[in-house]
Design an enzyme around this catalytic site. Structure first.
Site, PDB file in Angstrom:
ATOM      1  N   ASP A  13     -52.069  85.652 -18.508  1.00  0.00           N
ATOM      2  CA  ASP A  13     -53.255  85.616 -17.648  1.00  0.00           C
ATOM      3  C   ASP A  13     -53.315  86.931 -16.884  1.00  0.00           C
ATOM      4  OD1 ASP A  13     -55.529  84.215 -16.272  1.00  0.00           O
ATOM      5  OD2 ASP A  13     -54.230  84.553 -14.538  1.00  0.00           O
ATOM      6  N   GLU A  67     -56.535  86.110 -22.858  1.00  0.00           N
ATOM      7  CA  GLU A  67     -57.938  85.750 -22.657  1.00  0.00           C
ATOM      8  C   GLU A  67     -58.839  86.944 -22.961  1.00  0.00           C
ATOM      9  OE1 GLU A  67     -60.655  83.499 -19.251  1.00  0.00           O
ATOM     10  OE2 GLU A  67     -58.676  84.287 -18.763  1.00  0.00           O
ATOM     11  N   CYS A  75     -55.768  71.186 -15.679  1.00  0.00           N
ATOM     12  CA  CYS A  75     -54.356  70.940 -15.381  1.00  0.00           C
ATOM     13  C   CYS A  75     -53.548  71.138 -16.652  1.00  0.00           C
ATOM     14  CB  CYS A  75     -54.165  69.521 -14.841  1.00  0.00           C
ATOM     15  SG  CYS A  75     -52.429  69.073 -14.572  1.00  0.00           S
ATOM     16  N   CYS A 130     -51.641  67.446 -17.603  1.00  0.00           N
ATOM     17  CA  CYS A 130     -52.354  66.288 -18.152  1.00  0.00           C
ATOM     18  C   CYS A 130     -53.712  66.644 -18.741  1.00  0.00           C
ATOM     19  CB  CYS A 130     -52.526  65.221 -17.070  1.00  0.00           C
ATOM     20  SG  CYS A 130     -53.558  65.751 -15.676  1.00  0.00           S
ATOM     21  N   CYS A 167     -53.408  68.405  -8.772  1.00  0.00           N
ATOM     22  CA  CYS A 167     -54.190  67.704  -9.785  1.00  0.00           C
ATOM     23  C   CYS A 167     -54.495  66.293  -9.291  1.00  0.00           C
ATOM     24  CB  CYS A 167     -53.423  67.654 -11.106  1.00  0.00           C
ATOM     25  SG  CYS A 167     -54.277  66.738 -12.407  1.00  0.00           S
ATOM     26  N   CYS A 170     -52.669  63.538 -12.019  1.00  0.00           N
ATOM     27  CA  CYS A 170     -51.223  63.340 -12.120  1.00  0.00           C
ATOM     28  C   CYS A 170     -50.481  63.720 -10.852  1.00  0.00           C
ATOM     29  CB  CYS A 170     -50.658  64.119 -13.306  1.00  0.00           C
ATOM     30  SG  CYS A 170     -50.849  65.920 -13.165  1.00  0.00           S
ATOM     31  N   ASP A 220     -52.472  80.897 -11.051  1.00  0.00           N
ATOM     32  CA  ASP A 220     -52.247  81.905 -12.084  1.00  0.00           C
ATOM     33  C   ASP A 220     -51.316  81.399 -13.177  1.00  0.00           C
ATOM     34  OD1 ASP A 220     -53.876  83.660 -10.674  1.00  0.00           O
ATOM     35  OD2 ASP A 220     -52.205  84.420  -9.483  1.00  0.00           O
TER      36      ASP A 220
END
Length: 404
Positions: free
Chosen positions: A193, A277, A329, A332, A348, A351, A358
């Site tokens: 990232d 990305e 997330c 999950c 989250c 969960c 990041d």
């Protein structure tokens, strides 16, 4: 391709300046010949016809007799460059060439800060026993070798940059088996990232700080640019000040490039597959973060990852720029919606996992890379979503209701 630094003496710099000028004149003559044929509605002249008219016959005229003072190979390669420029232009018009759309070749100026000439094997250049580069009608130029050449190069390009430095770029053929031996297979995979506060965040939690080379050199650059603006145009002092500014910018660019090379080589060596990305750098460069985006140099870094992965048998997968990596997330796969940039950690709701923004994005990049295919372009733009309350309105102005 191997790049080394050259240190020509005064007479050799004069000879190289003549070669740069002659190559530029031949290139411009080829562009003018093409444009004249297009204006007259005639077919474009062939490469052989241009070579005879612009080089062989031109040397016999009084206005172009000085073309004989440089190597003929340099002039022929300049014609090849013009021919290649037109081929790329027409391929871009037809849509058969990938990348941004190219314009028609333009005339080169003698005021261009970057000059280059190319010598092929026909020019009979060689490297002598003392390690000097012997060029025809230039002489034996001193070279600062950073590494030895593994094989005999097929051509050499001599470059003069805006800072007045000379370089030699050798084109060599590499063996895939030798490259594979240098980079043994690895069982690790990672997702990357890219950011501004941290240049790169890996899926294993590693954070690599951004060096910010341009930001750290801003004070020095500002002083050099101020001195340049005070010099009279056309004066020798202005040229000295211009070189000072160019050297300062070259120092920043070299440091950034070295950082990208070291980091990309480290990642390619340690990982068999890498996910990254596909960022919209051009769009980000039109935002208030433009200077920081250019300082980071994401495009150059990803380009290095691409060619090194291809050379050493690694896998590089680009995921779409619209994949919600910062909204999902990584535990999950629950999509929690967009979040303002100042939120660096979030919990989250499904969960209950506390996620670092990041690191979570890097893990989602790695997860998405296992499903994505290395196709060109990003997916179709998603449906528009409502902006968060803190993000709506004009930036820099209050979002409270105003009195009528």
């Amino acid at each position: 391709m191997t790049l080394v630094r050259l240190y020509p003496d005064a007479s050799q710099r004069t000879a190289l300046a003549k070669a740069f000028g002659c190559a530029r004149v031949v290139f411009n003559d080829a562009v003018r010949a093409r444009e004249s044929a297009r204006t007259a509605g005639l077919p474009f002249p062939k490469a052989g016809e241009l070579s005879t008219r612009l080089i062989t016959q031109a040397k016999q005229t009084a206005s172009r007799a000085w073309l004989g003072e440089v190597s003929a190979v340099v002039l022929q390669q300049s014609l090849r460059d013009a021919e290649r420029a037109y081929k790329n232009f027409f391929a871009s018009l037809k849509g058969t060439r990938k990348g941004t759309r190219l314009g028609a070749p333009r005339l080169k100026s003698r005021k261009d800060r970057r000059q280059s000439i190319r010598f092929t094997a026909n020019a009979r250049w060689h490297i002598d026993k003392a390690g000097r580069l012997n060029l025809p009608k230039v002489g034996a130029v001193k070279v600062k070798w950073s590494r030895s050449l593994p094989v005999t190069p097929s051509s050499v390009t001599v470059i003069k940059d805006a800072a007045g430095r000379y370089f030699a770029s050798f084109v060599i053929a590499t063996a895939p088996a030798a490259d594979a031996a240098r980079m043994p297979d690895s069982h690790q995979q990672t997702g990357i990232d890219l950011g501004l506060t941290h240049f790169a965040i890996l899926s294993d939690g590693t954070k690599i700080d951004s060096p910010r080379f341009l930001r750290r050199a801003e004070k020095k650059l500002k002083k050099a640019q101020r001195e340049l603006s005070r010099k009279q145009k056309g004066s020798k002092n202005r040229n000295k000040a211009r070189l000072k500014v160019a050297r300062a910018h070259a120092h920043v660019a070299d440091a950034r490039r070295e950082f990208h090379h070291q980091l990309s080589t480290k990642l390619i060596r340690e990982n068999q597959a890498i996910g990254v990305e596909d960022l919209a750098v051009k769009a980000l460069a039109r935002t208030p973060l433009a200077k920081s985006v250019h300082d980071a140099g994401w495009s150059q870094f990803v380009a290095m990852l691409e060619y090194k992965a291809q050379r050493y048998g690694r896998t590089l997968v680009k995921i779409g720029r619209f994949v919600p990596t910062s909204q999902t997330c990584s535990v999950c796969d629950t999509v929690d919606g967009p979040k303002p940039l100042h939120i660096r950690e979030w919990t989250c709701p499904a969960c209950g996992t506390v996620l670092d923004r990041d690191i979570n994005s890097a893990r989602n990049v790695k997860k998405a890379a296992g499903l994505a295919v290395p196709a060109c372009g990003a997916p179709v733009r998603p449906e528009p979503v409502l902006a968060q309350r803190d993000e709506a309105g004009s930036h820099g102005f209050s979002t409270r209701p105003r009195a009528a």
